[in-house]
Design a protein around this motif. Structure first.
Motif, PDB file in Angstrom:
ATOM      1  N   ALA A  65      22.665  15.154  72.656  1.00 50.55           N
ATOM      2  CA  ALA A  65      22.664  14.522  73.991  1.00 50.55           C
ATOM      3  C   ALA A  65      23.890  14.970  74.798  1.00 50.55           C
ATOM      4  CB  ALA A  65      22.649  13.005  73.839  1.00 50.55           C
ATOM      5  N   ILE A  66      25.057  14.968  74.177  1.00 50.89           N
ATOM      6  CA  ILE A  66      26.281  15.386  74.894  1.00 50.89           C
ATOM      7  C   ILE A  66      26.164  16.847  75.330  1.00 50.89           C
ATOM      8  CG2 ILE A  66      28.755  15.890  74.580  1.00 50.89           C
ATOM      9  CD1 ILE A  66      28.962  13.317  72.937  1.00 50.89           C
ATOM     10  N   TYR A  67      25.648  17.685  74.432  1.00 50.76           N
ATOM     11  CA  TYR A  67      25.546  19.120  74.743  1.00 50.76           C
ATOM     12  C   TYR A  67      24.584  19.365  75.906  1.00 50.76           C
ATOM     13  CZ  TYR A  67      25.023  24.147  74.013  1.00 50.76           C
ATOM     14  OH  TYR A  67      25.006  25.515  74.190  1.00 50.76           O
ATOM     15  N   ASN A  68      23.401  18.745  75.821  1.00 51.61           N
ATOM     16  CA  ASN A  68      22.373  19.040  76.829  1.00 51.61           C
ATOM     17  C   ASN A  68      22.569  18.308  78.152  1.00 51.61           C
ATOM     18  OD1 ASN A  68      20.259  20.919  75.655  1.00 51.61           O
ATOM     19  ND2 ASN A  68      20.571  19.460  74.015  1.00 51.61           N
ATOM     20  N   PHE A  69      23.190  17.130  78.127  1.00 55.63           N
ATOM     21  CA  PHE A  69      23.315  16.352  79.362  1.00 55.63           C
ATOM     22  C   PHE A  69      24.699  16.416  80.000  1.00 55.63           C
ATOM     23  CE2 PHE A  69      19.852  13.923  77.109  1.00 55.63           C
ATOM     24  CZ  PHE A  69      18.828  14.490  77.865  1.00 55.63           C
TER      25      PHE A  69
END
Lengths: 67, 188
Positions: free
Chosen positions: B58-62
């Motif tokens: 989630a952190i990487y993609n958002f």
């Protein structure tokens, strides 16, 4: 903008880690709680008066040598 | 569906995190001398890998990709994993103090278990969707748990046999692990 977001992200994660670490350490300091191989008590005692089991005491000694 | 099955089978057996990719070997050898400890360690790693993979994905993609901050992925992932391990440590201590004691130093050391960081980095490298990521993370960590349990069973069984003194303990464990790793190459 991206630098601010990056700094905020890292600072937030550091803060989360610090809070989690603080509460974790607090639970470990509860009286009468001894964790094998961690926060060793064996530096101040011998196998005769060790408050933990003999096999755990041996493992403690191994870890002290290892660390 | 077929795609997910392929990812799961690949992560679980073909590209097993321990015996094919050689990650997480420290805890693999350290905790596998007792079956109960190995199951506890496996389940802890399963929990941490699955949860940390969801958070890091989630952190990487958002956050990281939209703001072009991919260079922060390593430090971000390490911080997420370290914080999750602290939470898991408190959780296990409350739920099962006996398991907590038997895991000993290896529980805080999940933070430095390269299998956890390796899985998070493999997910971003392969550009998985959410479902694929979830299946991959679960299968990878389940593969770790499965292999560490099998290995501990073998190690405990080996203690009953008259092994030469110089080969007892870690030497025979290393030999056993290398034979298991060679068997794993057969799946490729």
């Amino acid at each position: 903008m991206r630098i601010i977001v990056g700094v905020l992200l890292v600072v937030t994660l550091f803060a989360f880690l610090a809070v989690a670490g603080y509460y974790n350490r607090k639970t470990k300091q509860e009286e009468g709680f001894v964790l094998k191989g961690y926060r060793s008590m064996c530096k101040d005692c011998s196998s005769d008066n060790c408050p933990i089991r003999q096999e755990d005491y041996e493992q403690e000694k191994e870890w002290i040598l290892y660390l | 569906m077929e795609d997910l099955f392929f990812i799961a089978f690949n992560a679980f057996l073909v590209q097993n995190i321990v015996l094919s990719q050689y990650l997480g070997l420290c805890s693999f050898f350290g905790v596998s001398n007792k079956e109960k400890s190995s199951i506890g360690m496996g389940l802890s790693v399963l929990f941490v890998i699955t949860l940390s993979s969801v958070v890091t994905w989630a952190i990487y993609n958002f956050i990281l990709v939209p703001f072009e901050l991919q260079f922060l992925e390593t430090i971000t992932f390490i911080l997420v994993i370290a914080a999750l391990v602290q939470v898991v440590e408190m959780f296990i201590k409350k739920i099962s103090p006996a398991l907590y004691r038997s895991l000993g130093i290896y529980l805080p050391l999940i933070t430095t278990n390269c299998a956890v960081l390796g899985t998070a980095l493999l997910i971003t490298t392969n550009d998985f969707t959410f479902n694929q990521m979830l299946i991959f993370a679960f299968a990878t960590s389940f593969g770790y748990t499965f292999i560490i349990y099998i290995f501990s069973y073998i190690r405990v069984s080996l203690e009953k046999y008259p092994i030469p003194r110089t080969m007892r303990g870690m030497p025979i464990a290393l030999l056993t692990a290398s034979i298991m790793a060679m068997i794993m190459t057969g799946f490729r």
